[in-house]
Write a protein that holds these residues in place. Structure first.
Motif, PDB file in Angstrom:
ATOM      1  N   LEU A  19      71.059  61.129  54.312  1.00 64.37           N
ATOM      2  CA  LEU A  19      70.015  61.173  53.812  1.00 64.37           C
ATOM      3  C   LEU A  19      70.348  59.490  52.957  1.00 64.37           C
ATOM      4  CD1 LEU A  19      69.060  63.628  50.456  1.00 64.37           C
ATOM      5  CD2 LEU A  19      67.837  62.363  52.322  1.00 64.37           C
ATOM      6  N   ARG A  20      69.634  58.355  52.921  1.00 62.14           N
ATOM      7  CA  ARG A  20      69.747  56.793  52.744  1.00 62.14           C
ATOM      8  C   ARG A  20      69.028  56.351  50.939  1.00 62.14           C
ATOM      9  NH1 ARG A  20      70.582  53.535  56.268  1.00 62.14           N
ATOM     10  NH2 ARG A  20      70.092  50.843  55.233  1.00 62.14           N
ATOM     11  N   ALA A  21      69.609  56.020  49.981  1.00 61.26           N
ATOM     12  CA  ALA A  21      68.815  55.616  49.178  1.00 61.26           C
ATOM     13  C   ALA A  21      68.769  54.693  49.187  1.00 61.26           C
ATOM     14  CB  ALA A  21      69.837  55.829  47.815  1.00 61.26           C
ATOM     15  N   THR A  22      67.975  53.537  48.847  1.00 59.69           N
ATOM     16  CA  THR A  22      67.940  52.360  47.897  1.00 59.69           C
ATOM     17  C   THR A  22      67.520  52.407  46.418  1.00 59.69           C
ATOM     18  OG1 THR A  22      66.484  51.581  49.585  1.00 59.69           O
ATOM     19  CG2 THR A  22      66.343  50.643  48.078  1.00 59.69           C
ATOM     20  N   TYR A  23      68.734  51.196  45.693  1.00 60.62           N
ATOM     21  CA  TYR A  23      69.205  51.367  44.667  1.00 60.62           C
ATOM     22  C   TYR A  23      69.043  50.259  43.631  1.00 60.62           C
ATOM     23  CZ  TYR A  23      74.122  51.738  44.727  1.00 60.62           C
ATOM     24  OH  TYR A  23      75.090  51.081  45.842  1.00 60.62           O
ATOM     25  N   PHE A  24      68.837  50.267  42.561  1.00 59.39           N
ATOM     26  CA  PHE A  24      69.109  49.387  41.904  1.00 59.39           C
ATOM     27  C   PHE A  24      69.303  49.536  40.246  1.00 59.39           C
ATOM     28  CE2 PHE A  24      64.606  49.338  41.382  1.00 59.39           C
ATOM     29  CZ  PHE A  24      63.805  49.080  40.204  1.00 59.39           C
ATOM     30  N   VAL A  25      70.298  48.923  39.683  1.00 62.47           N
ATOM     31  CA  VAL A  25      70.161  49.810  37.566  1.00 62.47           C
ATOM     32  C   VAL A  25      69.393  48.169  37.245  1.00 62.47           C
ATOM     33  CG1 VAL A  25      71.954  49.717  36.137  1.00 62.47           C
ATOM     34  CG2 VAL A  25      72.384  49.997  37.656  1.00 62.47           C
ATOM     35  N   GLU A  26      68.445  48.743  35.929  1.00 65.83           N
ATOM     36  CA  GLU A  26      68.171  47.761  35.041  1.00 65.83           C
ATOM     37  C   GLU A  26      67.798  48.575  34.126  1.00 65.83           C
ATOM     38  OE1 GLU A  26      63.717  45.694  35.848  1.00 65.83           O
ATOM     39  OE2 GLU A  26      63.580  47.599  35.366  1.00 65.83           O
ATOM     40  N   ILE A  34      64.581  58.022  46.849  1.00 61.23           N
ATOM     41  CA  ILE A  34      66.088  59.213  48.142  1.00 61.23           C
ATOM     42  C   ILE A  34      64.551  59.970  48.684  1.00 61.23           C
ATOM     43  CG2 ILE A  34      66.722  61.244  48.021  1.00 61.23           C
ATOM     44  CD1 ILE A  34      68.656  59.835  46.297  1.00 61.23           C
ATOM     45  N   GLY A  35      64.076  59.834  49.893  1.00 59.75           N
ATOM     46  CA  GLY A  35      63.423  59.864  50.675  1.00 59.75           C
ATOM     47  C   GLY A  35      62.218  59.819  50.013  1.00 59.75           C
ATOM     48  N   VAL A  52      75.154  56.965  43.012  1.00 59.79           N
ATOM     49  CA  VAL A  52      74.228  57.439  44.437  1.00 59.79           C
ATOM     50  C   VAL A  52      74.108  58.296  44.562  1.00 59.79           C
ATOM     51  CG1 VAL A  52      73.012  56.513  45.562  1.00 59.79           C
ATOM     52  CG2 VAL A  52      72.874  55.132  43.315  1.00 59.79           C
ATOM     53  N   ARG A  53      75.771  58.219  45.543  1.00 56.97           N
ATOM     54  CA  ARG A  53      76.448  59.063  46.650  1.00 56.97           C
ATOM     55  C   ARG A  53      76.131  60.578  45.816  1.00 56.97           C
ATOM     56  NH1 ARG A  53      80.546  56.256  46.876  1.00 56.97           N
ATOM     57  NH2 ARG A  53      79.873  55.138  49.316  1.00 56.97           N
ATOM     58  N   GLN A  54      76.565  60.772  44.642  1.00 56.52           N
ATOM     59  CA  GLN A  54      76.823  62.235  43.986  1.00 56.52           C
ATOM     60  C   GLN A  54      74.796  62.709  44.132  1.00 56.52           C
ATOM     61  OE1 GLN A  54      79.252  64.088  43.838  1.00 56.52           O
ATOM     62  NE2 GLN A  54      80.707  62.770  44.399  1.00 56.52           N
ATOM     63  N   LEU A  55      74.487  62.017  44.024  1.00 56.90           N
ATOM     64  CA  LEU A  55      72.448  62.630  44.082  1.00 56.90           C
ATOM     65  C   LEU A  55      72.659  62.469  45.400  1.00 56.90           C
ATOM     66  CD1 LEU A  55      70.889  59.576  42.132  1.00 56.90           C
ATOM     67  CD2 LEU A  55      71.175  62.277  41.484  1.00 56.90           C
ATOM     68  N   LEU A  56      72.857  61.610  46.204  1.00 58.65           N
ATOM     69  CA  LEU A  56      72.381  61.956  47.744  1.00 58.65           C
ATOM     70  C   LEU A  56      73.624  63.776  48.398  1.00 58.65           C
ATOM     71  CD1 LEU A  56      72.932  58.618  49.151  1.00 58.65           C
ATOM     72  CD2 LEU A  56      70.826  60.311  48.862  1.00 58.65           C
ATOM     73  N   ILE A  57      74.395  63.655  47.680  1.00 60.52           N
ATOM     74  CA  ILE A  57      75.007  65.004  48.102  1.00 60.52           C
ATOM     75  C   ILE A  57      74.806  66.096  47.611  1.00 60.52           C
ATOM     76  CG2 ILE A  57      77.461  65.670  47.978  1.00 60.52           C
ATOM     77  CD1 ILE A  57      78.415  63.670  48.195  1.00 60.52           C
TER      78      ILE A  57
END
Length: 78
Positions: A19-26, A34-35, A52-57
């Motif tokens: 799984l791949r995530a694109t993320y940023f913090v604001e 994610i997906g 983010v790694r824990q979310l993907l796992i």
């Protein structure tokens, strides 16, 4: 507040799927895509990458669990 508004990508694999995530913090909120789903989470003590790694796992584990349950019921029916 460091590294806010920088868009990053992260990919996690469990050996069978990835799984791949694109993320940023604001403004102290982590925005992860994610997906095709956007997940918002307050920034905690962990680093952004680790959160983010824990979310993907978690997503991979949930997907794997659902596939095992579906396989189980397919075998019982068939």
């Amino acid at each position: 507040m460091r590294n806010e508004n920088i868009v990053r990508d992260l990919e996690v694999s469990d050996g069978h799927a990835s799984l791949r995530a694109t993320y940023f913090v604001e403004r102290g909120v982590l925005h992860a895509n994610i997906g095709g789903k956007t997940i918002l989470l307050p920034v905690g003590d962990r680093g952004h990458d680790e959160s983010v790694r824990q979310l993907l796992i978690g997503q991979l584990r949930t997907r794997s669990w659902r596939e095992r349950i579906a396989d189980y019921w397919r075998q019982r029916r068939g």
